[in-house]
Design a protein around this motif. Structure first.
Motif, mmCIF file in Angstrom:
data_model
loop_
_atom_site.group_PDB
_atom_site.id
_atom_site.type_symbol
_atom_site.label_atom_id
_atom_site.label_comp_id
_atom_site.label_asym_id
_atom_site.label_seq_id
_atom_site.Cartn_x
_atom_site.Cartn_y
_atom_site.Cartn_z
ATOM 1 N N ASN A 1 1.578 14.711 3.103
ATOM 2 C CA ASN A 1 1.736 13.513 2.288
ATOM 3 C C ASN A 1 1.760 12.226 3.093
ATOM 4 O OD1 ASN A 1 4.139 11.674 0.678
ATOM 5 N ND2 ASN A 1 2.311 12.285 -0.432
ATOM 6 N N GLN A 2 2.509 12.219 4.207
ATOM 7 C CA GLN A 2 2.646 10.989 4.975
ATOM 8 C C GLN A 2 2.725 11.300 6.460
ATOM 9 O OE1 GLN A 2 6.136 7.669 5.558
ATOM 10 N NE2 GLN A 2 5.467 8.017 3.455
ATOM 11 N N ASP B 1 2.807 5.971 -3.048
ATOM 12 C CA ASP B 1 3.873 6.780 -3.641
ATOM 13 C C ASP B 1 3.669 6.961 -5.139
ATOM 14 O OD1 ASP B 1 5.051 7.114 -1.210
ATOM 15 O OD2 ASP B 1 6.764 5.800 -1.576
ATOM 16 N N VAL B 2 3.337 5.872 -5.822
ATOM 17 C CA VAL B 2 3.113 5.958 -7.264
ATOM 18 C C VAL B 2 1.895 6.826 -7.561
ATOM 19 C CG1 VAL B 2 2.538 4.655 -9.346
ATOM 20 C CG2 VAL B 2 4.222 3.742 -7.740
ATOM 21 N N LEU C 1 0.823 -1.202 0.000
ATOM 22 C CA LEU C 1 0.000 0.000 0.000
ATOM 23 C C LEU C 1 0.860 1.256 0.000
ATOM 24 C CD1 LEU C 1 -2.636 1.513 0.148
ATOM 25 C CD2 LEU C 1 -2.753 1.025 2.600
ATOM 26 N N MET C 2 1.975 1.232 0.716
ATOM 27 C CA MET C 2 2.871 2.393 0.739
ATOM 28 C C MET C 2 3.448 2.656 -0.653
ATOM 29 S SD MET C 2 2.556 3.467 3.808
ATOM 30 C CE MET C 2 3.894 4.640 4.053
ATOM 31 N N ALA C 3 3.825 1.593 -1.359
ATOM 32 C CA ALA C 3 4.337 1.754 -2.720
ATOM 33 C C ALA C 3 3.232 2.282 -3.636
ATOM 34 C CB ALA C 3 4.871 0.419 -3.243
ATOM 35 N N LEU D 1 -1.002 11.528 -9.846
ATOM 36 C CA LEU D 1 -2.119 12.458 -9.715
ATOM 37 C C LEU D 1 -1.691 13.898 -9.443
ATOM 38 C CD1 LEU D 1 -4.824 10.387 -7.808
ATOM 39 C CD2 LEU D 1 -4.407 10.600 -10.255
ATOM 40 N N LYS D 2 -0.442 14.087 -9.066
ATOM 41 C CA LYS D 2 0.056 15.436 -8.786
ATOM 42 C C LYS D 2 -0.166 16.396 -9.954
ATOM 43 C CE LYS D 2 4.228 17.906 -7.281
ATOM 44 N NZ LYS D 2 5.665 17.757 -6.925
ATOM 45 N N PRO D 3 0.102 16.005 -11.197
ATOM 46 C CA PRO D 3 -0.112 16.936 -12.321
ATOM 47 C C PRO D 3 -1.569 17.330 -12.517
ATOM 48 C CG PRO D 3 1.294 15.094 -12.973
ATOM 49 C CD PRO D 3 0.699 14.743 -11.649
ATOM 50 N N HIS D 4 -2.491 16.590 -11.909
ATOM 51 C CA HIS D 4 -3.919 16.858 -12.073
ATOM 52 C C HIS D 4 -4.529 17.572 -10.869
ATOM 53 C CE1 HIS D 4 -3.818 14.312 -15.633
ATOM 54 N NE2 HIS D 4 -3.155 13.412 -14.913
#
Length: 240
Positions: free
Chosen positions: A226-227, A169-170, A164-166, A175-178
């Motif tokens: 973020n975390q 991260d992905v 889930l952590m991986a 989704l950051k650009p959106h």
């Protein structure tokens, strides 16, 4: 820091019938959100919704098995038709079977992977496109300290939470650009009956984890938490 209002916000929270999910559903409704509470138990969800009467927001029972792709796709479609958007998705549903790896049954292993990983994937898969289209939204994944450190007897559970952590991260990168935020909370011991035995008296309370999820969701637009790793303070006499 002034938090954003959750009024007119729509939140979909999985694993909502008890523990952390129940606490998050209650708090988000208190803060004014419309909450679709997702779990397999229709009876427990109805109890939760009935208790929410009189709060600023509302809780709508949404019985669903998050490991069932057809059911998840149908639910997300229903929410979009009724509300037109989902502002916050909290992937909280999870379970654990504990024991030596060679003693775990295949069914126990599959159930952990289906709920803890596949369920997160499916809810995200069918929600993310709507958030991308609106260029707005927030996905909060509830992982565990067991997604950052391992322990004997936690082989299957740790594998699912490290996965889930991986995934988190992905997803953050994709989704950051959106303009869609992605966060993860990793609680330590919590006062629920999640694992075997009675919860520790000093463990985190579900309401404390819920409050941190609320702070993440209501943070100003230009801030992303973020975390977050949460651990209880162990009484000095119990420390090794």
């Amino acid at each position: 820091m002034e938090l954003q209002s959750l009024h007119n916000k729509v939140a979909l929270i999985t694993g909502a019938s008890k523990g952390i999910g129940r606490a998050m559903s209650t708090l988000f409704a208190e803060k004014g959100a419309t909450v679709y509470a997702v779990a397999r138990s229709a009876a427990l969800l109805k109890e939760l919704a009935d208790e929410a009467n009189g709060k600023k927001g509302r809780i709508l029972p949404a019985p669903c098995d998050v490991s069932d792709a057809e059911a998840v796709e149908s639910l997300i479609g229903q929410v979009i038709r009724e509300e037109e958007h989902i502002d916050v998705l909290i992937n909280n549903a999870g379970l654990g079977h504990f024991g030596m790896i060679h003693e775990l049954t295949e069914a126990q292993w599959d159930e952990m992977m289906n709920v803890n990983l596949k369920g997160v994937f499916l809810c995200t898969k069918y929600t993310a496109p709507h958030m991308i289209k609106r260029k707005s939204g927030h996905i909060i994944n509830i992982s565990s300290v067991a997604g950052t450190v391992t322990f004997p007897g936690g082989g299957g559970y740790c594998a699912s939470k490290f996965g889930l952590m991986a995934f988190n991260d992905v997803l953050t990168q994709e989704l950051k650009p959106h303009n869609v935020k992605v966060s993860v909370i990793c609680p330590g011991s919590v006062q629920t009956h999640f694992s075997q035995g009675e919860p520790k008296d000093y463990a985190l309370r579900p309401e404390e984890v819920a409050y941190m999820a609320y702070q993440m969701a209501a943070a100003p637009e230009h801030i992303i938490m973020n975390q977050l790793i949460m651990r209880p303070v162990v009484p000095q006499q119990l420390q090794k």
